[in-house]
Write an enzyme that holds these catalytic residues in place. Structure first.
Site, PDB file in Angstrom:
ATOM      1  N   CYS A 201       0.829  -1.210   0.000  1.00  0.00           N
ATOM      2  CA  CYS A 201       0.000   0.000   0.000  1.00  0.00           C
ATOM      3  C   CYS A 201       0.861   1.257   0.000  1.00  0.00           C
ATOM      4  O   CYS A 201       0.474   2.293  -0.536  1.00  0.00           O
ATOM      5  CB  CYS A 201      -0.932  -0.001   1.209  1.00  0.00           C
ATOM      6  SG  CYS A 201      -2.206  -1.285   1.134  1.00  0.00           S
ATOM      7  N   CYS A 354      13.423   6.010  -6.485  1.00  0.00           N
ATOM      8  CA  CYS A 354      11.962   6.000  -6.527  1.00  0.00           C
ATOM      9  C   CYS A 354      11.480   6.585  -5.206  1.00  0.00           C
ATOM     10  O   CYS A 354      12.114   7.499  -4.672  1.00  0.00           O
ATOM     11  CB  CYS A 354      11.429   4.589  -6.777  1.00  0.00           C
ATOM     12  SG  CYS A 354      11.843   3.391  -5.490  1.00  0.00           S
TER      13      CYS A 354
END
Length: 396
Positions: A201, A354
């Protein structure tokens, strides 16, 4: 009809004060519940692994329903990014232990509940000691090591394991209980996917209200098993699509060849689940690969300050770039990288980042396979940059 998992002999000593009678009056007047059903709830003990998105509605609604004893397992602290969905915690709780915040919220809902706080990570070393003290387990986590571990210990100890998972706009719920005639988690997924293949998530996001729906479903299943009413989700999995507001049901069957609950189990004791989930048996050869070269955000900052010649590559999505980015970076989302490698020069020194380092690690592997040699993955990603280099940068 579901059979209660609570031994009737445990109900003899259960009593209620007048305040409790008033508190549970809407239960007591239901012919499916009555005083006996409420006694079963008070006699029950439930272990909830995780006090986050799923754990929040699970704990709050079970407490309100009158569960007598609740164990919470969590070793984390409250972060601002939790508040969009983890309703056990509030803004004032940021930085506090989740267990302490959860305890306070539960006591506000129902001070009659016994709350056991287990300030730890659920591991193969403590799983048996934790689980054996409770009637059933509810898994409110989002990682594969805990899912496999909670499944296996519940099979070994013959405890129902109420499973829920959420991702973006989708969620699912079922009850694993081979000793009650159903399958276990490994009947569906004998081995976990390769690391990085399924985003968490934190990487993919989740609609804030979704864990409320799935967590409440898990709580409902727990209450039904305790009271012995309705039809359990044993052998059935319910999938929920929030965008379409549709529920779908799938039949689940026990696998006779399951390595844990099958006719001839090959796994009979808890294993090192971090290693198991980090290096699946089917992909064990990957363990021999060379480690991914890394770089800290401090080292990256030094390269930028010295104006060294290199390419800083951001492999997040454009909507993440819009939230925050490092000005010197070039954006190529990971999914587009195979088709856009022509934009990169294999002779260049390429530093990749990232959000946290997971996707950029995969990007390094992709480029290595394509013949690129001068590669580094930024440890901790742009979130580490925000923590250590630029505190003014928003975090998400």
């Amino acid at each position: 009809m579901t059979q209660s998992i609570i031994d009737p002999s445990r109900l003899d000593k259960i009593e209620f004060s007048n305040d409790e009678i008033a508190r549970y009056s809407r239960h007591l007047i239901m012919p499916e519940v009555t005083l006996e059903g409420q006694k079963r709830l008070k006699a029950a003990s439930i272990l909830c692994i995780g006090a986050g998105g799923l754990g929040s509605p699970i704990a709050l609604y079970l407490a309100a329903a009158g569960i007598g004893r609740m164990g919470l397992v969590d070793g984390d602290v409250v972060d601002f990014s939790n508040l969009q969905r983890q309703i056990l915690h509030g803004t004032k709780d940021v930085g506090r232990k989740k267990l302490n915040s959860a305890r306070d919220s539960i006591r506000e809902v129902n001070p009659n509940v016994q709350i056991d706080l287990h300030d730890t990570i659920f591991t193969s070393e403590n799983a048996e000691e934790l689980v054996k003290e409770y009637d059933l387990v509810i898994d409110g986590t989002d990682n594969f090591p805990t899912r496999y571990l909670s499944n296996d210990i519940c099979v070994f100890l013959k405890k129902p394991n109420i499973y829920g998972s959420i991702f973006r706009f989708d969620g699912q719920c079922t009850v694993f209980a081979p000793h009650l005639g159903g399958p276990c988690y490994r009947c569906m997924f004998p081995e976990p996917p390769p690391p990085g293949m399924v985003p968490s998530c934190a990487e993919g996001g989740v609609l804030g209200v979704l864990p409320g729906i799935i967590g409440v479903m898990q709580a409902i299943e727990a209450i039904k098993l305790v009271m012995g009413i309705g039809e359990s989700l044993i052998g059935r999995l319910v999938h929920f699509d929030a965008l379409k507001l549709k529920f779908r049901e799938f039949k689940l069957r026990r696998d006779p060849k399951c390595p844990v609950c099958g006719d001839n189990p090959t796994i009979t004791e808890l294993i090192d689940y971090d290693q198991f989930c980090g290096i699946p048996q089917a992909a064990a050869a990957e363990a021999a690969e060379a480690p991914i070269p890394t770089m800290t955000v401090t080292e990256l900052k030094g390269k930028l300050d010295r104006k060294e010649k290199f390419l800083l590559l951001d492999v997040r999505e454009p909507f993440e770039w819009d939230i925050c980015h490092i000005e010197a970076a070039k954006l190529i989302p990971l999914g587009q990288l195979p088709s856009r490698m022509s934009e990169l020069d294999s002779a260049d020194d390429i530093v990749i980042h990232c959000k946290s380092g997971v996707r950029s690690g995969k990007a390094v592997r992709l480029l290595q396979e394509a013949g690129f040699g001068k590669l580094h993955n930024v440890e901790g990603g742009i979130m580490a940059w925000a923590d250590e280099i630029d505190p003014s940068m928003p975090k998400y």
